[in-house]
Write a protein that holds these residues in place. Structure first.
Motif, PDB file in Angstrom:
ATOM      1  N   ASP A  37      43.291   0.448   0.227  1.00  0.00           N
ATOM      2  CA  ASP A  37      43.546  -0.950  -0.124  1.00  0.00           C
ATOM      3  C   ASP A  37      42.613  -1.894   0.633  1.00  0.00           C
ATOM      4  OD1 ASP A  37      44.690  -0.422   2.315  1.00  0.00           O
ATOM      5  OD2 ASP A  37      46.598  -1.419   1.897  1.00  0.00           O
ATOM      6  N   CYS A  38      41.370  -1.466   0.811  1.00  0.00           N
ATOM      7  CA  CYS A  38      40.312  -2.339   1.317  1.00  0.00           C
ATOM      8  C   CYS A  38      39.134  -2.171   0.375  1.00  0.00           C
ATOM      9  CB  CYS A  38      39.922  -2.014   2.759  1.00  0.00           C
ATOM     10  SG  CYS A  38      39.468  -0.294   3.056  1.00  0.00           S
ATOM     11  N   ALA A  39      38.398  -3.249   0.128  1.00  0.00           N
ATOM     12  CA  ALA A  39      37.401  -3.203  -0.940  1.00  0.00           C
ATOM     13  C   ALA A  39      36.326  -4.256  -0.765  1.00  0.00           C
ATOM     14  CB  ALA A  39      38.089  -3.415  -2.296  1.00  0.00           C
ATOM     15  N   ASP A  40      35.131  -3.937  -1.278  1.00  0.00           N
ATOM     16  CA  ASP A  40      34.110  -4.959  -1.493  1.00  0.00           C
ATOM     17  C   ASP A  40      34.516  -5.773  -2.723  1.00  0.00           C
ATOM     18  OD1 ASP A  40      32.584  -3.953   0.604  1.00  0.00           O
ATOM     19  OD2 ASP A  40      31.361  -2.686  -0.710  1.00  0.00           O
ATOM     20  N   LYS A 164      51.874   6.353  -2.264  1.00  0.00           N
ATOM     21  CA  LYS A 164      51.177   5.556  -1.258  1.00  0.00           C
ATOM     22  C   LYS A 164      51.334   6.213   0.100  1.00  0.00           C
ATOM     23  CE  LYS A 164      50.844   0.924  -3.191  1.00  0.00           C
ATOM     24  NZ  LYS A 164      51.084  -0.516  -2.949  1.00  0.00           N
ATOM     25  N   LEU A 165      50.198   6.473   0.738  1.00  0.00           N
ATOM     26  CA  LEU A 165      50.177   7.136   2.039  1.00  0.00           C
ATOM     27  C   LEU A 165      49.740   6.136   3.107  1.00  0.00           C
ATOM     28  CD1 LEU A 165      48.316  10.443   1.050  1.00  0.00           C
ATOM     29  CD2 LEU A 165      50.781  10.108   1.259  1.00  0.00           C
ATOM     30  N   PRO A 166      50.604   5.796   4.064  1.00  0.00           N
ATOM     31  CA  PRO A 166      50.174   4.930   5.163  1.00  0.00           C
ATOM     32  C   PRO A 166      49.006   5.563   5.906  1.00  0.00           C
ATOM     33  CG  PRO A 166      52.570   5.152   5.145  1.00  0.00           C
ATOM     34  CD  PRO A 166      52.037   6.171   4.173  1.00  0.00           C
ATOM     35  N   CYS A 167      47.980   4.778   6.184  1.00  0.00           N
ATOM     36  CA  CYS A 167      46.785   5.367   6.783  1.00  0.00           C
ATOM     37  C   CYS A 167      46.064   4.374   7.684  1.00  0.00           C
ATOM     38  CB  CYS A 167      45.825   5.855   5.704  1.00  0.00           C
ATOM     39  SG  CYS A 167      44.848   4.522   4.983  1.00  0.00           S
ATOM     40  N   VAL A 168      45.183   4.928   8.498  1.00  0.00           N
ATOM     41  CA  VAL A 168      44.214   4.146   9.267  1.00  0.00           C
ATOM     42  C   VAL A 168      42.843   4.759   9.013  1.00  0.00           C
ATOM     43  CG1 VAL A 168      43.412   3.446  11.547  1.00  0.00           C
ATOM     44  CG2 VAL A 168      45.861   3.486  11.056  1.00  0.00           C
ATOM     45  N   LEU A 169      41.877   3.910   8.680  1.00  0.00           N
ATOM     46  CA  LEU A 169      40.485   4.330   8.528  1.00  0.00           C
ATOM     47  C   LEU A 169      39.698   3.802   9.712  1.00  0.00           C
ATOM     48  CD1 LEU A 169      39.817   3.407   4.775  1.00  0.00           C
ATOM     49  CD2 LEU A 169      40.639   5.584   5.683  1.00  0.00           C
ATOM     50  N   VAL A 170      38.818   4.624  10.245  1.00  0.00           N
ATOM     51  CA  VAL A 170      37.987   4.219  11.380  1.00  0.00           C
ATOM     52  C   VAL A 170      36.553   4.658  11.146  1.00  0.00           C
ATOM     53  CG1 VAL A 170      37.517   4.476  13.848  1.00  0.00           C
ATOM     54  CG2 VAL A 170      39.879   4.283  13.051  1.00  0.00           C
ATOM     55  N   ASN A 171      35.626   3.719  11.316  1.00  0.00           N
ATOM     56  CA  ASN A 171      34.203   4.037  11.294  1.00  0.00           C
ATOM     57  C   ASN A 171      33.579   3.515  12.580  1.00  0.00           C
ATOM     58  OD1 ASN A 171      31.209   3.128  10.623  1.00  0.00           O
ATOM     59  ND2 ASN A 171      31.730   4.808   9.245  1.00  0.00           N
ATOM     60  N   ASP A 272      53.923   2.727  11.839  1.00  0.00           N
ATOM     61  CA  ASP A 272      53.121   3.569  12.734  1.00  0.00           C
ATOM     62  C   ASP A 272      51.629   3.371  12.462  1.00  0.00           C
ATOM     63  OD1 ASP A 272      55.344   4.612  13.973  1.00  0.00           O
ATOM     64  OD2 ASP A 272      55.426   6.412  12.728  1.00  0.00           O
ATOM     65  N   ALA A 273      51.262   3.242  11.185  1.00  0.00           N
ATOM     66  CA  ALA A 273      49.854   3.015  10.839  1.00  0.00           C
ATOM     67  C   ALA A 273      49.382   1.671  11.383  1.00  0.00           C
ATOM     68  CB  ALA A 273      49.669   3.084   9.328  1.00  0.00           C
ATOM     69  N   ARG A 274      50.195   0.637  11.213  1.00  0.00           N
ATOM     70  CA  ARG A 274      49.807  -0.688  11.717  1.00  0.00           C
ATOM     71  C   ARG A 274      49.648  -0.673  13.239  1.00  0.00           C
ATOM     72  NH1 ARG A 274      53.667  -2.406   7.843  1.00  0.00           N
ATOM     73  NH2 ARG A 274      55.225  -2.659   9.498  1.00  0.00           N
ATOM     74  N   ALA A 275      50.586  -0.035  13.922  1.00  0.00           N
ATOM     75  CA  ALA A 275      50.520   0.024  15.386  1.00  0.00           C
ATOM     76  C   ALA A 275      49.283   0.790  15.849  1.00  0.00           C
ATOM     77  CB  ALA A 275      51.789   0.671  15.939  1.00  0.00           C
ATOM     78  N   ALA A 276      48.979   1.880  15.163  1.00  0.00           N
ATOM     79  CA  ALA A 276      47.791   2.661  15.520  1.00  0.00           C
ATOM     80  C   ALA A 276      46.527   1.845  15.299  1.00  0.00           C
ATOM     81  CB  ALA A 276      47.750   3.946  14.700  1.00  0.00           C
ATOM     82  N   TRP A 287      34.313  -0.630  16.864  1.00  0.00           N
ATOM     83  CA  TRP A 287      34.568   0.199  15.698  1.00  0.00           C
ATOM     84  C   TRP A 287      35.118  -0.645  14.545  1.00  0.00           C
ATOM     85  CZ3 TRP A 287      37.427   5.220  17.750  1.00  0.00           C
ATOM     86  CH2 TRP A 287      36.532   5.948  18.564  1.00  0.00           C
ATOM     87  N   TRP A 288      34.844  -0.213  13.306  1.00  0.00           N
ATOM     88  CA  TRP A 288      35.469  -0.775  12.126  1.00  0.00           C
ATOM     89  C   TRP A 288      36.791  -0.065  11.891  1.00  0.00           C
ATOM     90  CZ3 TRP A 288      36.947   1.340   7.404  1.00  0.00           C
ATOM     91  CH2 TRP A 288      37.212   0.448   6.360  1.00  0.00           C
ATOM     92  N   VAL A 289      37.884  -0.818  11.852  1.00  0.00           N
ATOM     93  CA  VAL A 289      39.212  -0.233  11.728  1.00  0.00           C
ATOM     94  C   VAL A 289      39.975  -0.932  10.601  1.00  0.00           C
ATOM     95  CG1 VAL A 289      41.419   0.232  12.881  1.00  0.00           C
ATOM     96  CG2 VAL A 289      39.287   0.325  14.195  1.00  0.00           C
ATOM     97  N   HIS A 290      40.565  -0.129   9.734  1.00  0.00           N
ATOM     98  CA  HIS A 290      41.435  -0.689   8.676  1.00  0.00           C
ATOM     99  C   HIS A 290      42.747   0.083   8.664  1.00  0.00           C
ATOM    100  CE1 HIS A 290      42.847  -2.329   4.879  1.00  0.00           C
ATOM    101  NE2 HIS A 290      43.156  -1.083   4.531  1.00  0.00           N
TER     102      HIS A 290
END
Length: 295
Positions: A37-40, A164-171, A272-276, A287-290
């Motif tokens: 749920d993040c996008a250009d 829908k899977l709660p997640c964290v993306l990190v680059n 948990d995803a938001r806290a992480a 880092w880029w974090v979503h």
């Protein structure tokens, strides 16, 4: 005519198995793909001339506009559709580039959707499908931007009913070239990574519609990303990202997406995803974090 707008959602490879390298040099893959749920954001103002303007926080990372996949996809479609209506694209870039989440492919797919709308073409028009695959292996799956089991070189898509899977993306904001990762994998032309008679050659079965998050997490945990090891040899910071995600409270699954360097963590609970995500931003401000969800 008013401007048209589409989103290019981040693509995440929840699993990625390299079956082998074909004699033509392309790699056959099998991958469960989801979208975040993040996008250009891509805008098209109809006009007589094809052009592209880059904006947004990561626009400077995109390189020359003439090399952008948005322009490439539009030109390829123009070779197949007589008198194709075009115009001025504005790309608001928020996804990191060369990151294993298909940012450029998602942008190209968004451009094709915009041009289809402008020219009253069906999105499943054979010419659009041909251009999508020619523009890049991830463009076909990004065209629909829905969860799929993707096989071949990206041309075969089996829709999946992913919750829908709660997640964290990190680059880590370090670009990784896909060709470098496949070079590190080291397959020769015509070489299989798994045996031709191996049961894994068959498309695996995945949970059906309505299955709980836990069932999906358990199924995905049995998979792998065959490019994770080679990518970490190319860019060792990937190991740091995986370790940081693995230390998060409530995490259920940690893996790299695509050819890296973006990694993801899946949780059972949104909280948990938001806290992480908040902790990772504080601990690693460069880092880029979503934090959000995959579907």
């Amino acid at each position: 005519m008013p401007a048209l707008v589409e989103e290019g959602r981040a693509k995440v490879n929840l699993t990625l198995r390299v079956v082998g390298r074909r004699v033509d040099g392309y790699h056959d893959l099998e991958s469960v793909v989801a979208f975040a749920d993040c996008a250009d954001r891509l805008t098209l103002e109809p006009g007589s001339t094809l052009s592209l303007e880059l904006a947004g926080p990561l626009a400077a990372d995109c390189g020359e506009t003439s090399d952008n996949l948005v322009i490439k996809a539009a030109r390829l479609l123009g070779e197949r559709v007589a008198d194709l209506k075009v115009g001025h694209f504005t790309l608001e870039k928020v996804l990191p580039v060369a990151a294993g989440i298909g940012g450029g492919s998602a942008d190209a797919a968004a451009a094709l959707r915009l041009l289809a709308r402008l020219n009253e073409l069906a999105i499943d028009d054979v010419r659009i499908r041909e251009v999508a695959l020619q523009a890049g292996a991830d463009v076909p799956v990004c065209l629909g931007s829905r969860a799929c089991d993707m096989t071949g070189v990206g041309e075969t898509l089996l829709p999946l009913s992913l919750p829908k899977l709660p997640c964290v993306l990190v680059n880590p904001r370090v670009p990784v070239a896909t060709k470098d990762v496949f070079n590190a994998l080291g397959l020769r032309h015509g070489e299989l990574l798994i045996g031709a008679t191996d049961v894994l050659m068959q498309t695996p079965s995945w949970p059906e519609a309505g299955c709980a998050i836990n069932e999906w997490i358990d199924a995905l945990a049995g998979g792998t990303n065959d490019l994770e090891g080679p990518a970490a040899r190319v860019e060792p910071v990937i190991r740091d990202v995986l370790a940081a995600l693995g230390a998060a409270a409530g995490v259920r699954l940690v893996r790299m997406s695509g050819s890296g360097a973006t990694c993801f963590a899946i949780f059972e609970k949104d909280a948990d995803a938001r806290a992480a995500g908040e902790k990772l931003r504080a601990d690693h401000p460069t880092w880029w974090v979503h934090a959000g969800s995959l579907s």
